[in-house]
Design a protein around this motif. Structure first.
Motif, mmCIF file in Angstrom:
data_model
loop_
_atom_site.group_PDB
_atom_site.id
_atom_site.type_symbol
_atom_site.label_atom_id
_atom_site.label_comp_id
_atom_site.label_asym_id
_atom_site.label_seq_id
_atom_site.Cartn_x
_atom_site.Cartn_y
_atom_site.Cartn_z
ATOM 1 N N VAL A 216 36.463 34.221 -20.546
ATOM 2 C CA VAL A 216 35.254 33.264 -20.520
ATOM 3 C C VAL A 216 34.686 32.915 -19.101
ATOM 4 O O VAL A 216 35.590 32.687 -18.441
ATOM 5 N N ASN A 217 33.352 33.358 -18.949
ATOM 6 C CA ASN A 217 32.695 33.219 -17.853
ATOM 7 C C ASN A 217 33.322 33.807 -16.628
ATOM 8 O O ASN A 217 32.923 33.421 -15.443
ATOM 9 N N ASP B 172 28.273 25.649 -19.938
ATOM 10 C CA ASP B 172 28.406 27.078 -19.663
ATOM 11 C C ASP B 172 28.161 27.854 -18.308
ATOM 12 O O ASP B 172 28.145 28.915 -18.059
ATOM 13 N N SER C 189 30.658 36.630 -17.415
ATOM 14 C CA SER C 189 31.371 37.685 -18.616
ATOM 15 C C SER C 189 30.398 39.089 -18.127
ATOM 16 O O SER C 189 31.018 40.077 -18.043
#
Length: 739
Positions: free
Chosen positions: A618-619, A446, A583
């Motif tokens: 996402v990210n 992540d 995010s």
């Protein structure tokens, strides 16, 4: 000396009752008419030669009095006009006052200095006899008034023939008796005892008896029967002096004749009179009486006074009458010297104070470049653009702290290079060993990371910085933090990051981790420009962040820059710096670009934060693409507008020198100055001494300072000089200074 002249030698007793009816045998003190006082004092039934037993006649007189020569003691008493034994003068009889007339000029005494004596004949020999004792002050005659006028001239000396004695008529006896200034006595009253001091009173009345006494002092001269004969028939104003029968002339009185012989030679020196005792209080003189002329009595010599007392007696004068004007003048005389002394002290203190340091003051704080520039800012987020040396070009959005994402790694590199600087871009620096934590963090899915690291492997500091800034490895950021602090914790390094932010003036920035993954690490676009300007001065850092990719020995594959699309654009000349996405943060970008302007190639710095792409992200991958695209538009617009613009002209008034006391000396630029900027940009103007102390005096044209255009590293400067002679503060300004 005392002499008595008989005015009337008649022995007719019938004439006695027609007198005042009062027999006075003792002369009253202070009475000047001694003989006249006895005129009415003969008792009835007695002959001219007989006198009352208590009257103090010739038989009772002392030999000195009989001979016409006073004893020294009597002479001293006679010489004092203010003898204390004189009693208060008795009011004159109104009838005698009314009938008395002022004597004529010819009847006044020959001595002009002596007051007129109504009973003394004006015999020049007597008046000018130097052998006579000092004459006493004549008593004032109440029955006449002295009229002011010229003093009579002395009559020529002539022998006065004895006049035949005239008997006083009954009608003239009473006025003659009342001519004395005695108080009227009750009829029938007779004084048979001589009052104390009678002899002194007779002797003290020198003017009344000096005429007869003077004649008796000369053997051949006959005593004068009358002092001054009045008008015939005994008219009012005539004054008759009685003398005892033994003092009468033989031709006038055959029954009694006597010759007065002086007991001492006439030319014998008269003893010096002693100072009279203090006069006794006397009753006020009647209004009709003429005050007696006072004769100055010599006082005994006083002992010499001390010099200070003598000076005080000479200088002490009674104060003048107080008036408002005199009071004001006195106050002026008193306070003027005090004020002058205080003013002098104040002026001296003011002039001795050190001069304040002069200061340079710019005529204006900013210069605005002509024109207007509109940049293509996005609809959301925040951003800022700045040219180091020229200043801020533009600021966009609300400057509030937002998550920074991986842009936080710029502060991590700044602290590492600050603690372990690399002298050259090619300098590798010390080796750093990979620990097990860095290997474990490299397996996270992540976050961005460097894969393929092995525990115990070593890499140079330069290679570690490349792995930190180009692919944005979070595990390498944590490894560098542990290596720099020497502990297994990264908290000490985070503290250094916040301290560095404070030094740079990043007031809205807070760091909680070295990688920026934590959303609590926040900052603003303006704060990130401050960090970018500082870190881009490091050559080793610039050499790393401009690389689109790099090959690190020991890694299985090359590393690539997330900002490669901007770095490789030929028309943008982007040279860094760092991208970031998450995010929470969205897309963030801190960039640097160059543009050649004439002979200069200024650096353009910009940042854009809080850029979020729509939809699921996402990210923050899509947000990263958005921030790079929006930043590209801004970079292109700024590079097109950036140019050199004239700001200062030679001889232009740019400020003044303030001497600290209100004096100002103009300052002018010594040459032209152009600055790099965009239309509408505000360039800051600052005057400084240029490293040298500002003088208090200087000739016109002397350079005394430097004018700086813009702010930060690379700002342009131009020397400034005084337009006129620079002089110290004036006397008035130095005297009236308060601070």
């Amino acid at each position: 000396m005392k002499a008595v002249t008989v005015a009337d030698g008649s022995s007719d007793p019938a004439q006695a009752p027609e007198a005042s009816g009062t027999t006075e045998t003792a002369a009253r003190p202070g009475t000047s008419e001694t003989g006249a006082g006895r005129a009415g004092g003969v008792e009835p039934g007695r002959t001219d030669g007989e006198e009352t037993t208590g009257a103090g006649c010739a038989e009772a007189e002392s030999p000195e009095e009989a001979g016409g020569v006073d004893a020294p003691e009597s002479s001293e008493r006679a010489a004092g006009p203010g003898d204390s034994r004189e009693g208060p003068e008795e009011p004159a009889d109104p009838e005698a006052t009314a009938g008395a007339e002022a004597p004529s000029e010819s009847e006044r005494p020959a001595d002009p200095e002596r007051p007129a004596d109504p009973e003394r004949p004006a015999d020049p020999e007597e008046a000018t006899d130097p052998d006579e004792a000092p004459e006493a002050e004549p008593a004032s005659t109440p029955d006449r008034e002295e009229s002011p006028g010229p003093e009579p001239e002395p009559e020529p000396e002539r022998k006065s023939k004895p006049e035949p004695e005239r008997k006083s008529k009954p009608d003239s006896a009473a006025p003659q008796a009342r001519a004395t200034p005695e108080a009227p006595e009750a009829p029938g009253t007779s004084e048979t005892s001589e009052t104390p001091g009678a002899e002194e009173s007779d002797e003290g009345s020198a003017p009344a008896g000096e005429a007869a006494g003077g004649a008796a002092a000369q053997p051949k001269a006959e005593p004068k029967a009358e002092a001054k004969a009045g008008p015939k028939g005994g008219a009012p104003g005539s004054t008759t002096v009685r003398v005892p029968s033994w003092a009468r002339d033989s031709a006038q009185d055959a029954e009694r004749t006597s010759e007065f012989l002086p007991l001492k030679e006439p030319d014998a020196p008269t003893p010096r009179p002693a100072p009279p005792p203090a006069p006794a209080p006397s009753a006020p003189a009647p209004a009709a009486l003429v005050p007696e002329a006072t004769r100055e009595v010599p006082q005994p010599p006083q002992p010499p006074q001390p010099p200070l007392d003598l000076l005080a007696a000479l200088t002490n004068t009674p104060p003048p009458t107080e008036t408002p004007r005199r009071t004001a003048l006195r106050r002026v005389k008193i306070w003027t010297p005090i004020v002058l002394v205080l003013a002098g002290c104040f002026a001296g203190a003011q002039l001795m104070r050190p001069l304040p340091e002069p200061k340079l003051v710019a005529g204006q704080a900013f210069h605005t470049v002509d024109g207007q520039l509109t940049l293509p800012w996005p609809a959301q987020g925040q951003g800022a653009v700045r040219v180091p040396g020229s200043g801020d070009i533009a600021v966009f959005g609300e400057q509030k702290p937002v998550p920074t994402a991986s842009v936080a790694k710029v502060m991590t590199a700044y602290v590492i290079l600050k603690d372990h600087p690399l002298a050259k871009p090619t300098d590798k620096g010390p080796d750093i060993t990979v620990d097990a934590a860095a290997v474990a963090d490299g397996t996270s899915e992540d976050e961005s990371r460097i894969e393929g690291l092995k525990a115990g492997a070593t890499y140079s500091q330069q290679d570690m910085l490349k792995m930190l800034m180009i692919p944005s490895g979070n595990n390498v950021a944590r490894l560098l933090a542990r290596w720099d602090s020497g502990t297994d914790s990264q908290d000490a390094f985070v503290a250094k990051m916040n301290a560095a932010a404070a030094e740079l003036g990043m007031k809205d920035t807070v760091y909680t981790d070295p990688s920026g993954l934590d959303k609590a690490t926040v900052s603003t676009a303006v704060d990130q420009l401050k960090l970018a300007e500082a870190v881009m001065r490091n050559d080793a850092f610039r050499a790393i962040v401009k690389l689109p990719n790099a090959t690190i020995p020991g890694l299985p594959k090359p590393i690539y820059n997330n900002n490669d699309s901007l770095l490789t654009a030929a028309d943008l000349s982007v040279k860094g710096i760092k991208t970031g996405s998450s995010s929470a943060a969205g897309g963030t970008l801190l960039w640097a670009s160059f543009k050649s302007v004439g002979e200069e190639t200024p650096l353009i710095l910009g940042t854009m934060m809080d850029q979020h792409a729509g939809g699921p992200d996402v990210n923050g991958g899509d947000s990263l693409k958005l921030v790079k695209e929006n930043s590209r538009k801004v970079i292109e617009a700024v590079r097109r507008a950036l140019a050199s613009t004239p700001v200062i002209h030679k001889g232009q008034l740019v400020g003044h020198v303030d001497d600290g006391l209100g004096g100002r000396t103009p300052l002018v630029a010594t040459k032209d100055l152009n600055a790099i900027g965009v239309p509408g940009q505000r360039l800051r103007l600052t005057l400084g001494a240029g490293g040298a102390a500002l003088p208090h005096t200087a000739k016109a044209g002397a350079e005394v300072g430097v004018l700086t255009v813009g702010d930060g590293a690379g700002a342009k400067t131009v020397p400034v000089a005084v337009g006129v002679d620079l002089a110290e503060p004036s006397f008035g300004n130095r005297l009236t200074r308060l601070g």
